[in-house]
Design an enzyme around this catalytic site. Sequence first.
Site, PDB file in Angstrom:
ATOM      1  CD  GLN A   1      29.423  30.005  20.733  1.00  0.00           C
ATOM      2  OE1 GLN A   1      30.090  29.732  21.726  1.00  0.00           O
ATOM      3  NE2 GLN A   1      29.572  29.348  19.591  1.00  0.00           N
TER       4      GLN A   1
ATOM      5  CE  LYS B   1      30.582  22.171  10.473  1.00  0.00           C
ATOM      6  NZ  LYS B   1      29.990  23.517  10.703  1.00  0.00           N
ATOM      7  CG  ASP B   2      33.168  25.591  13.624  1.00  0.00           C
ATOM      8  OD1 ASP B   2      32.312  26.387  13.228  1.00  0.00           O
ATOM      9  OD2 ASP B   2      32.888  24.438  14.001  1.00  0.00           O
TER      10      ASP B   2
ATOM     11  CB  SER C   1      24.578  20.899  15.565  1.00  0.00           C
ATOM     12  OG  SER C   1      25.672  20.244  16.153  1.00  0.00           O
ATOM     13  NE  ARG C   2      23.629  27.354  13.804  1.00  0.00           N
ATOM     14  CZ  ARG C   2      24.688  27.739  14.540  1.00  0.00           C
ATOM     15  NH1 ARG C   2      25.900  27.342  14.211  1.00  0.00           N
ATOM     16  NH2 ARG C   2      24.517  28.498  15.610  1.00  0.00           N
TER      17      ARG C   2
ATOM     18  CG  HIS D   1      29.868  17.023  18.044  1.00  0.00           C
ATOM     19  ND1 HIS D   1      28.674  17.137  17.377  1.00  0.00           N
ATOM     20  CD2 HIS D   1      30.235  18.289  18.378  1.00  0.00           C
ATOM     21  CE1 HIS D   1      28.324  18.418  17.322  1.00  0.00           C
ATOM     22  NE2 HIS D   1      29.246  19.133  17.914  1.00  0.00           N
TER      23      HIS D   1
ATOM     24  CD  GLN E   1      34.786  27.408  17.521  1.00  0.00           C
ATOM     25  OE1 GLN E   1      33.802  28.077  17.802  1.00  0.00           O
ATOM     26  NE2 GLN E   1      34.762  26.088  17.505  1.00  0.00           N
TER      27      GLN E   1
ATOM     28  CD  GLU F   1      30.435   8.979  13.279  1.00  0.00           C
ATOM     29  OE1 GLU F   1      31.680   9.058  13.277  1.00  0.00           O
ATOM     30  OE2 GLU F   1      29.812   8.213  14.038  1.00  0.00           O
TER      31      GLU F   1
ATOM     32  CB  VAL G   1      33.236  14.060  10.132  1.00  0.00           C
ATOM     33  CG1 VAL G   1      32.518  12.757   9.807  1.00  0.00           C
ATOM     34  CG2 VAL G   1      34.439  13.788  11.029  1.00  0.00           C
TER      35      VAL G   1
HETATM   36  O1  PAF Z   1      32.237  24.943  18.142  1.00  0.00           O
HETATM   37  C1  PAF Z   1      31.406  24.994  19.094  1.00  0.00           C
HETATM   38  O2  PAF Z   1      30.579  24.111  19.286  1.00  0.00           O
HETATM   39  C2  PAF Z   1      31.426  26.206  20.024  1.00  0.00           C
HETATM   40  O3  PAF Z   1      31.746  27.369  19.331  1.00  0.00           O
HETATM   41  C3  PAF Z   1      32.350  26.006  21.241  1.00  0.00           C
HETATM   42  C4  PAF Z   1      33.815  25.872  20.818  1.00  0.00           C
HETATM   43  C5  PAF Z   1      31.926  24.786  22.026  1.00  0.00           C
HETATM   44  C6  PAF Z   1      32.260  27.226  22.166  1.00  0.00           C
HETATM   45  O4  PAF Z   1      30.966  27.406  22.633  1.00  0.00           O
END
Ligand code: PAF
Length: 283
Positions: A61, A150-151, A187-188, A37, A154, A35, A177
């Site tokens: 990464q 959440k990230d 996803s994890r 994404h 990032q 959800e 979410v």
């Molecule tokens: O957040 C993610 O899924 C990844 O770090 C991203 C931004 C797609 C880069 O690979």
Amino acid sequence: MRIIRTIAEMRAAVREARRADRSIGLVPTMGAFHEGHLSLMRQARAASDLVVVSLFVNPTQFGQNEDLSSYPRDEARDAALAADEGVDILFAPDAAEIYPDGFATSIHVSGITDVLCGAQRGPHHFDGVATVVTKLFGIVAPDAAYFGQKDAQQIAVVRRVVADLNLDVRIEACPIVREADGLAMSSRNVYLSAQAREQATALNRALDAAAAVRESGERDGERMLDAARSVLAEADITPEYLELRDASTLNTVTRVDSDALLAVAARVGAARLIDNHILKGQL
Ligand code: PAF
């Protein structure tokens, strides 16, 4: 929805959209849609004429002992979900398309990548993120790109790259979410056993406990961190980090006089999970 696998084809689609004066929204992802994404796709859909979702499990990464090989992959399911959200293009290149032989460039953002997940996962992590996201911006040339809050680190890293390299893209940070019991979608989460799944709810409860301390009028960061630490300890979770930081500079914050990022990371069962709350400077 079109599935595009090559940069040349992606660029042709972008050129066509630009000729028709259509705005482009990009949702960068590594697939395994949930959800969270889908909410990014909806926000991109509401604001853009052409919605591009990239699906690329970016090898650079991941560290050597991380979950690159086991990372959940199901392109057919992801494509069906994206199509249901009205996505126009799923850009799903293979690794050789993104990193051809001879590839030798890496983007390193200094300072803000030395703390939190950067400190735990090592410098390769955000170098990999910054490099692939910059490449995606170069390929898709979006007006706006959508990332999940959440990230949080990032987002700070991507914003730094955009500012420092004068990239012409708006970065939209979208709310976390959560599952009904508060666990942040990830996803994890599929790595969690039933018991670990239950234990993992303590992450958000810990952040809530800290937020409640702030909402009582307290400004001393240590008091908020203490409240969060006790919830984690009760759930038998030893965090990799639990820290209060400025959301854009990621400098340590000791008093919450303006909005501050309270971020946590922990291994719970087989998963490494992260979560965060913004603690309000003004109540
Ligand atoms: O957040 C993610 O899924 C990844 O770090 C991203 C931004 C797609 C880069 O690979």
